[in-house]
Design an enzyme around this catalytic site. Sequence first.
Site, PDB file in Angstrom:
ATOM      1  N   HIS A  12      15.460  -4.301   5.507  1.00 58.77           N
ATOM      2  CA  HIS A  12      15.240  -4.303   6.955  1.00 58.77           C
ATOM      3  C   HIS A  12      14.784  -5.691   7.403  1.00 58.77           C
ATOM      4  CE1 HIS A  12      14.958   0.170   7.292  1.00 58.77           C
ATOM      5  NE2 HIS A  12      14.535   0.063   6.038  1.00 58.77           N
ATOM      6  N   TYR A  55       7.184   0.799   5.498  1.00 67.19           N
ATOM      7  CA  TYR A  55       7.871   0.046   4.442  1.00 67.19           C
ATOM      8  C   TYR A  55       7.037  -0.011   3.156  1.00 67.19           C
ATOM      9  CZ  TYR A  55      10.212  -1.931   8.590  1.00 67.19           C
ATOM     10  OH  TYR A  55      10.887  -2.107   9.771  1.00 67.19           O
ATOM     11  N   HIS A 123      19.888  -1.751   6.328  1.00 70.32           N
ATOM     12  CA  HIS A 123      19.647  -0.596   7.193  1.00 70.32           C
ATOM     13  C   HIS A 123      20.907  -0.223   7.973  1.00 70.32           C
ATOM     14  CE1 HIS A 123      16.758   1.282  10.417  1.00 70.32           C
ATOM     15  NE2 HIS A 123      17.477   2.177   9.788  1.00 70.32           N
ATOM     16  N   LYS A 131      21.901  -0.409  15.094  1.00 68.18           N
ATOM     17  CA  LYS A 131      21.263  -1.696  15.318  1.00 68.18           C
ATOM     18  C   LYS A 131      21.688  -2.666  14.239  1.00 68.18           C
ATOM     19  CE  LYS A 131      16.860   0.174  13.616  1.00 68.18           C
ATOM     20  NZ  LYS A 131      15.423   0.261  13.949  1.00 68.18           N
ATOM     21  N   CYS A 133      19.871  -4.495  12.196  1.00 67.50           N
ATOM     22  CA  CYS A 133      18.936  -4.601  11.081  1.00 67.50           C
ATOM     23  C   CYS A 133      19.672  -4.537   9.742  1.00 67.50           C
ATOM     24  CB  CYS A 133      17.918  -3.465  11.195  1.00 67.50           C
ATOM     25  SG  CYS A 133      16.705  -3.443   9.880  1.00 67.50           S
TER      26      CYS A 133
HETATM   27 ZN   LIG Z   1      15.686  -1.408   9.778  1.00 65.15          ZN
END
Ligand SMILES: [Zn+2]
Length: 158
Positions: A12, A55, A123, A131, A133
């Site tokens: 990420h 995370y 991700h 998105k 990411c």
């Molecule tokens: Zn992410």
Amino acid sequence: MNTRKITGIVIHCAATPNGRWHDVFDIDKWHQERGFKRSDEFRRQFNPRLLAIGYHFIIYTNGAVATGRSLSEIGAHAQGFNSRSLGVCLIGTDKFTIEQWDSLRDNVRASLKLYPEARIVGHRDLPNVHKECPGFDVKDWLENDMRPRPGRILEQAA
Ligand SMILES: [Zn+2]
């Protein structure tokens, strides 16, 4: 401690301005605001000051690696994939310092020693993620022997 079966490592980014300093407590605060919560049991065992962070590893702009959740603790970073994955987050959005790239490579390699069967993905490579990411192509990075493309290197941290 490796009581969980890990089949994936999900990379990420924090979606913070490239090169701007943030630490694990900033992310913990943002994750609290999003309603994430660590269990009391895991907090007692590991990083008790972190209440929410989703995370497992956070890679700072200077290359230092902070821990969030313990490896045996299910993360909160990839909907539908948390139970069997680790989440690694780079501070920044889509350009990272050489120190961050080096640490990402070393961190992922260390996790692969523990979990040789784990697949490494970004991700955005997971289904139904809308998105950017982590802001770079993880498959391309892997094919390039975990070296960044020049356009993804931030020359100096802000
Ligand atoms: Zn992410």
